[in-house]
Write an enzyme that holds these catalytic residues in place. Structure first.
Site, PDB file in Angstrom:
ATOM      1  N   HIS A 104       0.838  -1.223   0.119  1.00  7.56           N
ATOM      2  CA  HIS A 104      -0.191  -0.026   0.056  1.00  7.56           C
ATOM      3  C   HIS A 104       0.912   1.278  -0.050  1.00  7.56           C
ATOM      4  O   HIS A 104       0.289   2.064  -0.670  1.00  7.56           O
ATOM      5  CB  HIS A 104      -1.012   0.033   1.365  1.00  7.56           C
ATOM      6  N   HIS A 128       3.306   7.849   5.787  1.00 10.26           N
ATOM      7  CA  HIS A 128       1.879   8.468   6.312  1.00 10.26           C
ATOM      8  C   HIS A 128       1.184   7.374   7.269  1.00 10.26           C
ATOM      9  O   HIS A 128       0.225   7.998   7.960  1.00 10.26           O
ATOM     10  CB  HIS A 128       0.943   8.712   5.003  1.00 10.26           C
ATOM     11  N   ASP A 129       1.502   6.140   7.297  1.00  8.24           N
ATOM     12  CA  ASP A 129       0.462   5.196   8.306  1.00  8.24           C
ATOM     13  C   ASP A 129       1.624   4.595   9.409  1.00  8.24           C
ATOM     14  O   ASP A 129       1.185   4.032  10.308  1.00  8.24           O
ATOM     15  CB  ASP A 129       0.128   4.122   7.488  1.00  8.24           C
ATOM     16  N   GLU A 132       0.078   5.833  12.892  1.00 10.68           N
ATOM     17  CA  GLU A 132      -1.612   5.518  12.918  1.00 10.68           C
ATOM     18  C   GLU A 132      -1.293   3.981  13.193  1.00 10.68           C
ATOM     19  O   GLU A 132      -2.250   3.520  14.134  1.00 10.68           O
ATOM     20  CB  GLU A 132      -2.292   5.688  11.792  1.00 10.68           C
ATOM     21  N   ASP A 133      -0.318   3.383  12.549  1.00  6.47           N
ATOM     22  CA  ASP A 133      -0.607   1.746  12.499  1.00  6.47           C
ATOM     23  C   ASP A 133       0.623   1.147  13.084  1.00  6.47           C
ATOM     24  O   ASP A 133       0.576  -0.085  13.158  1.00  6.47           O
ATOM     25  CB  ASP A 133      -0.696   1.335  10.912  1.00  6.47           C
ATOM     26  N   ASP A 195      -3.178   8.409  -0.933  1.00  5.30           N
ATOM     27  CA  ASP A 195      -3.595   7.415   0.079  1.00  5.30           C
ATOM     28  C   ASP A 195      -4.896   6.692  -0.447  1.00  5.30           C
ATOM     29  O   ASP A 195      -5.204   5.633  -0.313  1.00  5.30           O
ATOM     30  CB  ASP A 195      -3.483   7.974   1.248  1.00  5.30           C
TER      31      ASP A 195
END
Length: 257
Positions: A104, A128-129, A132-133, A195
């Site tokens: 991704h 970017h993630d 968050e993850d 995204d």
């Protein structure tokens, strides 16, 4: 092609080894991630024949070099972001698949590089993630990549409300994201567009094999609410209405909804 570049061909079952995600993928299920956003991509590929132009051809999984050996011509700052994100997302997979999550990240970059050449924005697209993850914090990103990159990642990061069921918090999280997007900077919006287009592409690919059951895998299985969200996001990204990426976004919306 130079000595470091050659075609990587899928086998009879459709599998090929992708160096960037450190995993075997299946071209017959359209799990390839090759493209201009991939650190190993060097040119156009013949997808129909299962051939990909890649800097490394791997014949087996044993005794392989590090995931991101130095790649000639890759900007050192992007190399650093790729390596950092690969480590952070190691062992993660796309929801209810065996496709590495890092696929991704590469797909997002494929779209981001169509929209900008700003290195810090591209670094943020790669990262970017991570907050968050993964285990990464904003302070970690500031230390490694500076305030600008960390700020762009923060603009893309949802409040996950950890400890609460994701399905229960889905709608409020998405409404917050849309409100935040209204006041976001053009560069932050660019990353969101890349995204979300990558997300739509993934859903389109999987829908070809799962049909309407594709929506059951998400925290929000109601297709109509998913449509509301993606269209609401699009409404905040009209600065990019005439770009190739927005045109792909619209194409995927038409296919899905």
């Amino acid at each position: 092609m130079s000595g470091n570049e050659h075609f990587v061909s899928a086998d009879s079952e459709g599998y090929f080894y992708c160096r960037a995600v450190d995993c075997y993928l299946n071209v017959k299920k359209e799990q390839h991630v090759c493209g201009s956003g991939c650190p190993y991509y060097t040119g156009k590929a013949d997808i129909a024949k299962g051939e990909f132009v890649c800097r490394y051809q791997e014949k087996g999984m044993d005794d392989q070099p590090a995931l991101f050996p130095s790649v000639e011509g890759l900007d050192e700052r992007l190399y650093k972001a790729y390596a950092y994100a690969a480590k952070a997302h190691l062992g993660q997979y796309r929801k209810k698949t065996r496709v590495p999550y890092f696929a991704h990240i590469i797909t997002t970059m494929n779209y981001a590089v169509e929209l900008t050449e700003k290195i810090e924005v591209l670094q943020a697209a790669i990262l970017h993630d991570t907050v968050e993850d993964t285990w990464v914090t904003f302070d970690d990103l500031k230390d490694e990549f500076g305030d600008r990159v960390a700020g762009l990642v923060e603009a893309e990061t949802e409040n996950k409300r950890r400890g609460m069921p994701a399905a229960q918090t889905w709608e409020i999280r998405k409404r917050e994201a849309i409100e935040h997007l209204k006041a976001a900077s053009p560069d932050a919006k660019l990353i969101v567009l890349a995204d979300k287009t990558a997300n739509l592409e993934s859903i389109v690919r999987e829908q070809r094999y799962l049909g309407v059951e594709i929506w059951d895998k998400f925290n929000q299985p109601d297709k109509s609410k998913q449509e509301w969200y993606f269209r609401a996001v699009r409404a905040q990204l009209m600065d990019f209405y005439d770009t190739s990426v927005m045109k792909m976004y619209d194409k995927y919306l038409e296919i899905l909804f």
